[in-house]
Design an enzyme around this catalytic site. Structure first.
Site, PDB file in Angstrom:
ATOM      1  N   SER A 113      -0.230   0.365   8.911  1.00 11.29           N
ATOM      2  CA  SER A 113      -1.133  -0.383   9.805  1.00 11.29           C
ATOM      3  C   SER A 113      -1.192  -1.857   9.422  1.00 11.29           C
ATOM      4  O   SER A 113      -1.147  -2.740  10.280  1.00 11.29           O
ATOM      5  CB  SER A 113      -2.543   0.216   9.750  1.00 11.29           C
ATOM      6  OG  SER A 113      -2.512   1.566  10.108  1.00 11.29           O
TER       7      SER A 113
ATOM      8  N   LEU B  86       1.370   4.291   3.058  1.00 16.21           N
ATOM      9  CA  LEU B  86       2.263   3.184   2.691  1.00 16.21           C
ATOM     10  C   LEU B  86       1.889   1.872   3.389  1.00 16.21           C
ATOM     11  O   LEU B  86       2.665   0.918   3.378  1.00 16.21           O
ATOM     12  CB  LEU B  86       3.720   3.551   3.014  1.00 16.21           C
ATOM     13  CG  LEU B  86       4.285   4.775   2.281  1.00 16.21           C
ATOM     14  CD1 LEU B  86       5.715   5.056   2.730  1.00 16.21           C
ATOM     15  CD2 LEU B  86       4.251   4.582   0.762  1.00 16.21           C
TER      16      LEU B  86
ATOM     17  N   ASP C 284      -3.865  -3.994   1.281  1.00 14.16           N
ATOM     18  CA  ASP C 284      -2.664  -3.739   2.093  1.00 14.16           C
ATOM     19  C   ASP C 284      -2.157  -4.987   2.820  1.00 14.16           C
ATOM     20  O   ASP C 284      -0.976  -5.333   2.688  1.00 14.16           O
ATOM     21  CB  ASP C 284      -2.920  -2.609   3.089  1.00 14.16           C
ATOM     22  CG  ASP C 284      -3.033  -1.248   2.419  1.00 14.16           C
ATOM     23  OD1 ASP C 284      -3.166  -1.203   1.183  1.00 14.16           O
ATOM     24  OD2 ASP C 284      -2.998  -0.224   3.124  1.00 14.16           O
TER      25      ASP C 284
END
Length: 335
Positions: free
Chosen positions: A119, A116, A162
């Site tokens: 980091s 998800l 991300d």
């Protein structure tokens, strides 16, 4: 100059296109409203001090000086987060051309190692909090780029999906290194965590092996996944009403899960959670991320509680959430 800043950044899910994105096909990712919170303040020691109270693993306190790392406690996966935080702080200090003691304290709603983007969220929230503390004006795009740099420093490779989603929020269409923001659609979703995680590196390598051994079978699957992502993009930007969008996106989710299963990246547990969610009333459900464990998500308008219960009964950890329009957020500034 502020004396304390609290910032937060969201988790992400890959809505469509995982694995095929490795072969130059597009993917759609979005921010979801599970957040990591980072509080930053100055300290007199001249060191970087990180407190990780809750990264869905037991807490620890670590101090860094020029040549030493001081571990006060050490618990498993929480330690993985520290490299991201340290590099994030150091990049901001470098950008601001300052060397000062900074303490950060982390709390998080995002499970570590679940696919998800935990980091990236901690890196983005840290950059946001520390840059504000130092009166360094950075745009969300600049913070996303710094977050990408942190991932490269720690992981050695990163698409940048991300940190970009976490910094900017909403929907992101990604293809071969280029990002495009899509209109916001409020998707009521439930994320289900299997409690284990697969190795992204190993799963990508496994798909690569299959592709090289049976290109005539695997190439059409990847091609279909690419077309499916573009179909999902069409639905998101269309003038269809909300209910019609949900139905079409749910259908595409189910097809995408089937294609991922054909590649061999789903697991018995992931499929159990996917089918439990659909049986409980979800319009669509699929794994998200590399597979081999990690998470699935379900589109469940009006049925989020029922779907969450079904996921729990099937042995998963449910998280009722929604797409987050906001990315990085400055929650509090104390002068």
């Amino acid at each position: 100059m502020p004396r304390l800043v609290l910032a937060s950044a969201p988790a992400k899910i890959i809505l469509f296109g995982e694995h095929s994105v490795v072969y130059g096909k597009p993917a759609i990712a979005s921010a979801i409203d599970l957040r990591t919170y980072v509080r930053a303040e100055f300290n007199d020691s001249g060191n970087i001090k990180i407190e990780a109270h809750d990264i869905k693993t037991p807490g620890l306190i670590v101090s860094f000086s020029e040549d030493k790392i001081y571990f006060e406690t050490d618990y498993g996966k929480a330690a993985e987060v520290l490299s991201y935080v340290r590099h994030a702080i150091e990049l901001v200090l470098e950008e601001a051309d300052k060397r000062t003691g900074v303490s950060v304290s982390i709390t998080s709603q995002i499970p570590v190692g679940a696919g998800l983007g935990s980091s990236a969220a901690v890196a983005v929230a840290t950059i946001g909090a520390v840059s504000k503390l130092l009166d360094l004006e950075l745009s969300k795009e600049e913070i996303a780029k710094m977050g990408h740099k942190v991932e490269l420093l720690v992981q050695g490779a990163s698409s940048g999906i991300d940190p970009t989603v976490s910094a900017i929020g909403g929907f992101l269409y990604y293809k071969q290194g280029e990002f495009e923001h899509l209109p916001f659609v409020e998707l009521p979703i439930v994320v289900g965590y299997t409690g284990s995680s697969g190795s992204t590196k190993e799963l990508v390598a496994m798909v690569r092996r299959r592709y090289e051994e049976m290109p005539e079978l695997i190439e059409p699957i990847l091609e279909s996944m690419g077309k499916l992502v573009d179909k999902a993009k069409e639905v998101i930007i269309s003038k269809l009403d909300e209910e019609e969008k949900f139905l079409k996106l749910g259908e595409l989710m189910n097809i995408n899960h089937g294609l991922l299963d054909a590649l061999g990246v789903s697991t018995k547990k992931l499929s159990e959670l996917v089918y439990a969610a659909r049986t409980a009333g979800a319009i669509g459900a699929k794994l998200t991320g590399a597979g081999g464990g990690g998470c699935m998500y379900a589109l469940a308008p009006g049925k989020q509680r029922e779907v969450a219960t079904a996921i729990k009964i099937a042995g998963g950890t449910p998280m009722i959430t929604r797409i987050s329009k906001e990315g990085l957020r400055i929650e509090e500034v104390r002068e």
